[in-house]
Design an enzyme around this catalytic site. Structure first.
Site, PDB file in Angstrom:
ATOM      1  N   SER A  70       2.528   3.763  -7.597  1.00  0.00           N
ATOM      2  CA  SER A  70       3.390   3.745  -9.032  1.00  0.00           C
ATOM      3  C   SER A  70       4.159   4.947  -9.285  1.00  0.00           C
ATOM      4  O   SER A  70       4.894   5.286  -9.921  1.00  0.00           O
ATOM      5  CB  SER A  70       2.702   3.194 -10.179  1.00  0.00           C
ATOM      6  N   LYS A  73       7.585   5.510  -9.194  1.00  0.00           N
ATOM      7  CA  LYS A  73       8.490   5.119 -10.038  1.00  0.00           C
ATOM      8  C   LYS A  73       9.337   6.015 -10.976  1.00  0.00           C
ATOM      9  O   LYS A  73      10.619   6.088 -11.063  1.00  0.00           O
ATOM     10  CB  LYS A  73       7.669   4.331 -11.116  1.00  0.00           C
ATOM     11  N   TYR A 195      10.895  -2.519  -3.300  1.00  0.00           N
ATOM     12  CA  TYR A 195       9.812  -2.033  -4.271  1.00  0.00           C
ATOM     13  C   TYR A 195       8.399  -1.903  -3.583  1.00  0.00           C
ATOM     14  O   TYR A 195       7.869  -0.784  -3.722  1.00  0.00           O
ATOM     15  CB  TYR A 195       9.688  -2.937  -5.451  1.00  0.00           C
ATOM     16  N   TYR A 247       0.524   4.267 -18.614  1.00  0.00           N
ATOM     17  CA  TYR A 247       0.605   2.930 -19.111  1.00  0.00           C
ATOM     18  C   TYR A 247      -0.093   2.955 -20.532  1.00  0.00           C
ATOM     19  O   TYR A 247       0.257   3.680 -21.553  1.00  0.00           O
ATOM     20  CB  TYR A 247      -0.329   1.856 -18.151  1.00  0.00           C
ATOM     21  N   VAL A 265      -2.086   3.340  -8.206  1.00  0.00           N
ATOM     22  CA  VAL A 265      -3.358   2.411  -7.978  1.00  0.00           C
ATOM     23  C   VAL A 265      -4.133   2.922  -6.714  1.00  0.00           C
ATOM     24  O   VAL A 265      -5.225   2.406  -6.507  1.00  0.00           O
ATOM     25  CB  VAL A 265      -3.078   0.822  -8.088  1.00  0.00           C
TER      26      VAL A 265
HETATM   27  O1  DON Z   1       3.177  -2.988  -8.260  1.00  0.00           O
HETATM   28  C1  DON Z   1       1.875  -2.822  -7.715  1.00  0.00           C
HETATM   29  O2  DON Z   1       1.087  -3.581  -8.399  1.00  0.00           O
HETATM   30  C2  DON Z   1       1.639  -1.608  -7.125  1.00  0.00           C
HETATM   31  N1  DON Z   1       2.536  -1.587  -5.952  1.00  0.00           N
HETATM   32  C3  DON Z   1       1.894  -0.344  -7.995  1.00  0.00           C
HETATM   33  C4  DON Z   1       0.917  -0.403  -9.099  1.00  0.00           C
HETATM   34  C5  DON Z   1       0.580   0.970  -9.520  1.00  0.00           C
HETATM   35  O3  DON Z   1       0.423   1.897  -8.901  1.00  0.00           O
HETATM   36  C6  DON Z   1      -0.008   1.194 -10.721  1.00  0.00           C
HETATM   37  N2  DON Z   1      -0.430   2.055 -11.429  1.00  0.00           N
HETATM   38  N3  DON Z   1      -1.447   2.615 -11.628  1.00  0.00           N
END
Ligand code: DON
Length: 326
Positions: A70, A73, A195, A247, A265
């Site tokens: 993320s 983003k 994405y 978040y 993540v």
């Molecule tokens: O879309 C997803 O679930 C992951 N590729 C990215 C999510 C993410 O990194 C949330 N961050 N803490």
């Protein structure tokens, strides 16, 4: 690049102290909902600070690569703003914190827009906008921009990409909900593919710190001197990172650390001190909200020790304003 003077710089001492202080914290879990991420070594721990003048202070596993997830983003949001302008982008994605988890399946009441570009729904919409504009060249253009931001050629981790692509049913559901409300075009699959690939770009802690330092330096990479983002995009990117980057922890983060930031993540965190530095951590054990446990601790301590919080009495604020007021 790393400082190696015989007399250690105070910032080098500090990152080493913080590494030692927090290395023993071992709660939290490595993310496994993308199966390939579960292979990370939970003990890995790196810290890096890159100043707006291009100096680097780092320690631990600051060279270990992991996927950006993320943290991509805000950077794709900046790209979309530069292609489409703020008005058009804001017709598709809002700027309000959702107060909910990053993968929540919800859209803003009334407009049906995703709440902001940091939650998955918003980021998928941004990827769809970029795909609409660049078509099949979008990934290459994105990689070039991210590489310029980090000052080194970055690539996609194919194993993590295919792992997420195979298992990303929730993101597929979100993308189809967005299609239902006309927030994304009909090429949902290639937009999702973009994405998933953007989330799978490999970085290390030093890359992230330099990416942060590029934002802190008004969009110019302080190590390579390359202009990467225009100053209006940087302002918007940092605003969203401050209000939505962590978040449903964003309020507490603003209260405790007080600077724009973004987590991923895979265990990365990047934080930006305007005009001063980018700081990054890597430690893959996450709390319930998907933020790195040690990463938060290190940033809280760095902010405290250096007076980085936007409203800290040590922070003198805008030097431009000071110059015209004096
Ligand atoms: O879309 C997803 O679930 C992951 N590729 C990215 C999510 C993410 O990194 C949330 N961050 N803490």
């Amino acid at each position: 690049m790393t400082e190696t003077n015989s007399e250690k710089h105070r910032l080098q001492e500090l990152v080493e102290e913080l590494h030692q202080r927090h290395a023993s914290r071992n709660d939290g879990e490595v993310a496994t909902y993308i199966p390939e991420l579960g292979k990370a070594n939970p003990e890995d721990f790196g810290i890096c600070v890159a100043t707006s003048g291009g100096r680097i202070f780092e320690t631990g596993n600051s060279d270990r690569t992991f996927t950006i997830q993320s943290i991509s983003k805000p950077f794709t949001y900046g790209m979309a703003l530069e292609v489409y302008g703020q008005n058009k982008v804001s017709q598709h994605v809002g700027v309000e914190p959702s107060g909910d988890a990053f993968n929540s399946i919800e859209l803003e009441n009334g407009t049906n827009r995703p709440f902001n570009p940091m939650v998955n729904a918003g980021a998928i919409t941004i990827s769809a906008l970029l795909y609409e504009h660049y078509g099949d060249e979008a990934l290459e253009i994105m990689l070039a921009r991210f590489s310029a931001t980090a000052g080194r050629t970055l690539v996609v981790d194919e194993a993590v990409y295919s792992s997420e692509s195979r298992t990303g049913h929730r993101n597929r559901a979100i993308a189809h909900l967005l299609l239902n409300f006309g927030m994304v075009h009909e090429k949902v699959e290639p937009a999702l593919d973009l994405y998933f690939k953007q989330c799978s770009i490999l970085v290390n802690c030093r890359d992230l710190a330099i990416m942060g330092a590029t934002l802190s330096n008004l969009g110019k990479n302080p190590v390579t001197d390359e202009e990467v983002y225009d100053i209006d995009s940087v302002k918007s990117m940092l605003s969203i990172m401050l209000t939505c980057g962590m978040y449903d922890y964003s309020g507490q983060w603003a209260y405790r650390v007080g600077v724009p930031a973004k987590s991923g993540v895979a265990g990365g965190v990047v934080a930006v001190v305007n005009r001063q530095m980018g700081m990054a951590t890597y430690s893959p054990r996450l709390d319930k909200r998907g933020n790195s446990c040690r990463g938060i601790d290190v940033c809280v301590d760095l902010a405290d020790e250096l007076g980085l919080h936007a409203f800290d009495c040590m922070n003198i604020g805008s030097s431009y304003l000071k110059a015209i007021l004096d």
